[in-house]
Design a protein around this motif. Structure first.
Motif, PDB file in Angstrom:
ATOM      1  N   VAL A 117       9.257   0.986  -0.926  1.00 43.23           N
ATOM      2  CA  VAL A 117       8.477   0.986   0.307  1.00 43.23           C
ATOM      3  C   VAL A 117       9.178   1.906   1.299  1.00 43.23           C
ATOM      4  N   ARG A 122       3.978   4.757   1.904  1.00 40.53           N
ATOM      5  CA  ARG A 122       2.918   4.371   2.841  1.00 40.53           C
ATOM      6  C   ARG A 122       1.866   5.465   2.959  1.00 40.53           C
ATOM      7  N   ARG A 126      -1.995   5.060   1.886  1.00 42.36           N
ATOM      8  CA  ARG A 126      -3.038   5.341   2.877  1.00 42.36           C
ATOM      9  C   ARG A 126      -4.075   6.313   2.309  1.00 42.36           C
ATOM     10  N   ARG A 339       2.436  -6.563  -0.734  1.00 40.34           N
ATOM     11  CA  ARG A 339       2.269  -5.135  -0.476  1.00 40.34           C
ATOM     12  C   ARG A 339       2.225  -4.323  -1.757  1.00 40.34           C
TER      13      ARG A 339
END
Length: 396
Positions: A117, A122, A126, A339
């Motif tokens: 992470v 990210r 996205r 996540r």
């Protein structure tokens, strides 16, 4: 010569043993079986580690520790503990162990499933969410799913006319592959009526097969430079073929845009546009890595509260329960949770029911050469859990 090899191998094992002792820790761990020297508990895994671990959980409980070579492993076999790991403490446990095979071509440095992470992870998540797997994008691609399922039905009708059985796993794979490749590239990458494009299918399954093999290097990182079993080498060849194909598709589209100023509505077009607007943010390796997003480890939900017989799959126990299979109810986490939940979940929830419903409504089905009571439900362990004998059926 045999004496020489024996001496070398014995020296390697001795060095490994010394290294293991030097790295040993006094930290308190959950209960588990007593490890053997050097190999630890590897000998307890067998050909079906998922079954062996379930049996060990009967003895040592829903949280236990194993020593797999040099790697200390904590095994969770309880939904309540899984919730602690995957939801309440998912930031702590979100970084994944990377199999040595997936270090081929530095794949893990660009791939959503294996990156820690971090800002790059990210950004890729996205992009997946906004350009590939958003509700608007998936709804807009409803016609693609309908088209690919119609082609699947046509293939089954052909098999029905010719009296041929079909491999359920293979036709589902081809349908999913073509749906994804059309979403990405506006092009079929598998022929639903033949194996004329067999290379791509073999490349993808080759990667899955190699990554799923027990690899000495994963248990003994001290050997990572040697690649004793050749797994990383073979995986590198498969990845090379896959990336060559993607490079060709990217170059073909770039040339099409340059020559004809054409625009398509697929994901590759979006990536190329992003690349033009923000070249420092996007690497073409990102496009290559996302192709593997539908390679998932499917967890077979079993009754972890009944330690008398946890290995028997009893789907009927879910019928009366109001469970959310999207990562909130940990008795059924087919797509993971937290996540790290599978980003392909929204697509799977649309495609799988459509395929199954269409097939069941279009044909009657008969098992090839056996009755339901004789169906082999045995499993073959790997990166994905598959049937040991593929399910073959006759459409009627």
């Amino acid at each position: 010569m045999e004496y020489y090899y024996t001496l070398v191998f014995g020296s390697i094992l001795a060095l490994s043993f010394v290294y293991t002792l030097a790295k040993s820790s006094t930290k308190k761990l959950p209960p588990g079986p007593l490890p053997w020297p050097i190999i630890g508990n590897i000998h307890l895994l067998g050909a079906k580690p998922h079954v062996s671990l379930a049996n060990l959980a009967k003895i040592y409980g829903p949280i236990m520790s194993l020593k797999l070579g040099q790697i200390t492993t904590v095994v969770i076999s309880s939904s309540s503990i899984a919730k602690q790991v995957l939801k309440n403490q998912d930031q702590v446990f979100s970084t994944r162990f990377i199999p040595n095979a997936l270090q081929a071509h530095n794949h893990y440095q660009f791939s959503v499933p294996w990156l820690p992470v971090c800002p790059q992870w990210r950004m890729l998540r996205r992009i997946l969410k906004n350009n590939l797997l958003s509700s608007n994008r998936l709804d807009a691609n409803r016609h693609l799913r309908s088209q690919k399922v119609k082609e699947l039905i046509a293939y089954c009708a052909k098999c029905c006319q010719e009296g041929e059985a079909l491999d359920v796993g293979q036709v589902a794979f081809k349908t999913s592959l073509n749906l994804l490749s059309n979403t990405l590239f506006s092009k079929d990458l598998a022929d639903p009526f033949s194996d004329s494009k067999v290379e791509l299918k073999d490349v993808i399954w080759g990667i899955v097969d190699e990554v799923g093999k027990p690899n000495i290097v994963d248990f003994f990182p001290i050997f990572e430079k040697i690649d004793l079993q050749g797994i990383r080498c073979r995986t590198s060849i498969h990845f090379g073929k896959l990336f060559k194909l993607f490079d060709g598709l990217i170059n073909e589209r770039s040339e099409e845009k340059r020559m004809f100023h054409s625009e398509r509505s697929d994901v590759l077009e979006a990536f190329l546009n992003i690349k033009e607007e923000s070249p420092e943010e996007i690497d073409y390796n990102h496009i290559k890595s996302m192709f593997l997003v539908l390679v998932n480890v499917w967890t077979i939900a079993r009754d972890s509260t009944s330690w008398e017989d946890p290995l028997v799959f009893k789907p009927e126990r879910f019928l009366s329960l109001d469970l959310d299979m999207q990562g909130q109810d940990f008795e059924l986490i087919s797509f993971g949770a937290g996540r790290r939940i599978c980003p392909g979940l929204p697509l799977a929830l649309r495609l799988v029911p459509l395929m199954l419903g269409s097939l069941l409504n279009s044909f009657d089905w008969k098992l090839e050469g056996t009755g339901p009571e004789e169906l082999d439900m045995g499993e073959k362990f790997g990166f994905t859990l598959a049937k040991a004998r593929p399910l073959r059926v006759l459409p009627l």
